[in-house]
Design an enzyme around this catalytic site. Sequence first.
Site, short mmCIF file in Angstrom:
data_model
loop_
_atom_site.label_atom_id
_atom_site.label_comp_id
_atom_site.label_asym_id
_atom_site.label_seq_id
_atom_site.Cartn_x
_atom_site.Cartn_y
_atom_site.Cartn_z
CG HIS A 131 -17.96 8.47 -4.56
ND1 HIS A 131 -19.02 9.17 -4.18
CD2 HIS A 131 -17.57 7.86 -3.39
CE1 HIS A 131 -19.18 9.14 -3.04
NE2 HIS A 131 -18.44 8.29 -2.41
CG ASP A 191 -18.99 8.31 1.23
OD1 ASP A 191 -19.41 8.30 0.05
OD2 ASP A 191 -18.99 7.77 2.00
#
Length: 328
Positions: free
Chosen positions: A304, A104
């Site tokens: 994610h 991320d």
Amino acid sequence: MPQYAQPIHRLVPSPAGRVHLAEQGSGPLVLLLHGFPESWYSWRHQLPVLAAAGYRAVAVDVRGYGRSSRPAGDAAYRMAELVEDAAAVVHALGERTAVAVGHDWGAGIAAHAALLRPDVFRAVGMLSVPYAPRGGPRPSEAFAAMRGGGGDEFYVSYFQEPGRAEAEIEPDVRGWLAGFYAALSADTMPAADAPDPHFVSPGGTLRDRFPAGRLPAWLDEDDLDVYAGEFERTGLRGALARYRNMDRDWEDLAPWDGAPVTQPSLFIGGTRDASTTWLADAIDAFPTTLPGLVSSHLLEGCGHWVQQERPGEVGRLLTAWLAALPAA
């Protein structure tokens, strides 16, 4: 937490004060950088795997998170400062070079550490968020233009306004985190025809679109306690400051406009992660932007939180890539 030797925790000096890290193993240094809203704990599965493979695995709390320093003023969280933190950790540990691996926002820090400090970072691994060189319009303008149906606001613009997201999150940190993690996890994310949790309705909040009532399979109550406990103690300002520096980063990085990252690199993403679908063009551009790319993987059916949703696969991919790198 799985049964394995607990990492060593300590604080080391950095330009902003101190960086907290968790460390296991010995050998070539691999620096693990987390994203939002996480901590060193996001790498809990990879630390022992890397240590067992012969690496010195170090996962940090990024500046503004956990037990690391939280300097005043949003400008202290610009990308150039976080890169210098990463380099300072390497040197404080008595090493000259390291491999940076991030997820991320941590993927962005890792990529820019390789770009700005090639003397320190000899290879880079990115999870979920692909490298995209500096360029294009000012980020705040680009994100402001990303409106959903009915004038819905993109979450990045929502996070960029100081105090706004804090007012939503901090009264119920644990509940908000549970919903946010579930919204971006493959097994709990909203259906394709449901309102997109990356957008905020006019007058609404981000959590209005989070799924409720079930944690993703990778996150149990004890794990959630770790994350929630840290953010309840620190608040969210330091973590959200990363979003509030995107225009400053765009200005700071002007000398590197369009610059590739040339070191050996790795990318791992999930097919059900918006970061890989929205940024598909960045992945397609890897032959130009990452000329040293060794391997790129999209994990089918993964969301994610790649290294937590698929810890076994990520551990195998990381150790295979590291083993193929030139010796330090």
